[in-house]
Each structure stands twice: as structure tokens, then as C-alpha cells.
Design an enzyme around this catalytic site. Structure first.
Site, PDB file in Angstrom:
ATOM      1  N   GLU A 146       0.833  -1.201   0.000  1.00  6.40           N
ATOM      2  CA  GLU A 146       0.000   0.000   0.000  1.00  6.40           C
ATOM      3  C   GLU A 146       0.866   1.249   0.000  1.00  6.40           C
ATOM      4  O   GLU A 146       1.839   1.337   0.753  1.00  6.40           O
ATOM      5  CB  GLU A 146      -0.885  -0.002   1.251  1.00  6.40           C
ATOM      6  CG  GLU A 146      -1.705   1.253   1.454  1.00  6.40           C
ATOM      7  CD  GLU A 146      -2.417   1.281   2.795  1.00  6.40           C
ATOM      8  OE1 GLU A 146      -3.473   1.936   2.878  1.00  6.40           O
ATOM      9  OE2 GLU A 146      -1.929   0.651   3.755  1.00  6.40           O
ATOM     10  N   GLU A 245     -12.469   1.240   5.788  1.00  7.81           N
ATOM     11  CA  GLU A 245     -11.577   1.337   6.947  1.00  7.81           C
ATOM     12  C   GLU A 245     -12.237   2.082   8.113  1.00  7.81           C
ATOM     13  O   GLU A 245     -12.556   3.263   8.002  1.00  7.81           O
ATOM     14  CB  GLU A 245     -10.286   2.051   6.565  1.00  7.81           C
ATOM     15  CG  GLU A 245      -9.297   1.170   5.828  1.00  7.81           C
ATOM     16  CD  GLU A 245      -7.912   1.784   5.822  1.00  7.81           C
ATOM     17  OE1 GLU A 245      -7.109   1.430   6.701  1.00  7.81           O
ATOM     18  OE2 GLU A 245      -7.656   2.618   4.946  1.00  7.81           O
TER      19      GLU A 245
END
Length: 269
Positions: A146, A245
Site C-alpha cells: 500500500e 476502513e
């Protein structure tokens, strides 16, 4: 598109609460955050059967494991050779933990490299990721790399850097992913991750933000045009997993935030 719950926002609650909420709210999967008080990698090695039991009991799989490692407890971009070895050992344990709980993928990112010159930071990153890719191959777990925003890291924050790193490592056990916030903050189009990484674009974090800071918000709590972003990803051929998230911003009421996040995400389709 399948929607997953990220469990960082539940860290004040028992791990089972994540699974009960995910099942009751209608999530497709859990992306399991690895940190105290639950799912810290060394503990998972001992307790993995319980996490397997929870998946089976609630019918909620954990395809992605995300150990905490950017600052606490380790950051592989900073420190001495001894500290680097300790960090690699911890992340190797994390890879093993991911395999034991049945997660086929483990997410890693790149912490801040401090005042180290750019050339040395790139060399350290390449060495680190090659090392971890070999560990992932041994455990048959795919690493998802990421990019972070420049507010969080000074190394591998942009798409072209991620693509170059994937090409340099050249391992089928290392794939790319996109959290939509870092590219937006840098003036990049998130869907370019899909366009340029192709089959190596393997995961998505679908979150909102204020357009200025890296603070992650649930869909609708920020300023991003997530409906257009989701449409662009699907048109580009990505229709896989998208984790919503829930981070520390929502720890006071993770259940309420998780329900609202999923409701709003489904409205984007």
C-alpha cells in the site's frame, strides 16, 4: 464489489464483537488489523484456532491480515541493522500468522524513512520487500503493498514508485493495492492504480477524507466523490474486494460507524 470491515476501530472491544457486527450488518469479509489487544501477530501464532473458529461460526472470512508496523511496533525503513532484522523477524511472524488463520493476503506499507537520503531509502525498501516476498512465498501468502500519503511517509507514496518497486522485486507473491486517500491528496486519479497495475492491482481501501489530511473517514463523512471513484474502478475492470476502513476516529461507536459505512458504500454501486 465485496465490502469488508477493517477492525482497527474495534480495538477497545473483544475480537468476537467484530465478527458479530460484520455478520449482523451484512459485510462480506473482515480485514483483520493485527495489534493489541487482539490479533497481534505473535499472539495469533498461539491463538489462530480461535480466529478460525470465529470465521466458521459467523460465516465471515478473513482474506486479508494487516499487522501494525509503520511506527508501532516496528518500522523497517528506520533504525540500525539489528533493528531492521528485528522488524523483518516480526513481519515474517506476521506472514506466518496470516497463513495460519487462512488469510491468503497480508497488507504491508512503507513507513517514514526519516532523514536518510532518497537513494539509500530506495535501497532499503527494495531489500526489505524482497526479503518479505521470499517469506510470503514460503507461507503461500500474497503481500499487498500500500502507498501512503506524504504526510505519513517519504518513500513509495506515488503510483509510479509502486509500479517500479513491483517490477524490481518481480515476484508473484507481491501485489499492489490502492487506498484512495493518498492519490487524491497528491493530485493523482485513484483509478490509475487499476489502469497501470493491471492484474497486479489486488485490493482496495474505499474511504473518504477531508481532502487535506490523511485522516480516514467513512464514506459520506468527507469530500471525495466516491460514487465516481467506484464507477471508474468498475469500468476499469476492478470489481473485487473493497475494505471500508474503520480507524481510531470511530472507536467511540464502531458498530454505528460500521453500519453507516456499509449502507453508504452500497449506495455507491
Amino acid at each position: 464489489m465485496k465490502f469488508g470491515m477493517f477492525t482497527s476501530g474495534y480495538q477497545r472491544l473483544p475480537l468476537e464483537k467484530c465478527f458479530t457486527d460484520a455478520a449482523q450488518l451484512g459485510y462480506d469479509y473482515i480485514e483483520l488489523w493485527g495489534g493489541y489487544p487482539h490479533a497481534f501477530a505473535p499472539d495469533v501464532i498461539e491463538d489462530y484456532r480461535e480466529i478460525r473458529r470465529l470465521q466458521e461460526h459467523y460465516g465471515i472470512p478473513v482474506p486479508v491480515y494487516t499487522p501494525e508496523h509503520n511506527a508501532y511496533p516496528y518500522n523497517y525503513m528506520l533504525g540500525t541493522e539489528k533493528q531492521w532484522r528485528n522488524c523483518m523477524a516480526y513481519l515474517e511472524v506476521s506472514v506466518r500468522a496470516a497463513g495460519l488463520i487462512g488469510a491468503g493476503q497480508m497488507l504491508i506499507s512503507v513507513g517514514h524513512g526519516g532523514e536518510c537520503p532518497a537513494e539509500l531509502r530506495r535501497a532499503r525498501l527494495l531489500r526489505s520487500v524482497k526479503h518479505l516476498a521470499r517469506a510470503a512465498e514460503r507461507e503461500h501468502v500474497v503481500l499487498l503493498l500500500e502507498t501512503l500519503s506524504p504526510l505519513e511517509s517519504n518513500t513509495c507514496t506515488q503510483l509510479h514508485e509502486l509500479k517500479e518497486l513491483l517490477e524490481a522485486v518481480d515476484s508473484p507473491w507481491l501485489m499492489g493495492m490502492c487506498d484512495v486517500v493518498p492519490p487524491v491528496l497528491q493530485g493523482e486519479d485513484p483509478v490509475d492504480y487499476c489502469r497501470h497495475l493491471g492484474s497486479r492491482m489486488a485490493h482496495l481501501h474505499l474511504v473518504d477524507c477531508d481532502g487535506v489530511t490523511e485522516t480516514h473517514l467513512i464514506p459520506g463523512d468527507g469530500v471525495l466523490n466516491l460514487k465516481q471513484i467506484v464507477s471508474d474502478f468498475r469500468q476499469a475492470g476492478y470489481d473485487g474486494r473493497a475494505t471500508l476502513e474503520l480507524v481510531t476516529h470511530y472507536m467511540d461507536d464502531p458498530t454505528g460507524a460500521a453500519g453507516l459505512a456499509l449502507q453508504r458504500a452500497k449506495e455507491l454501486l
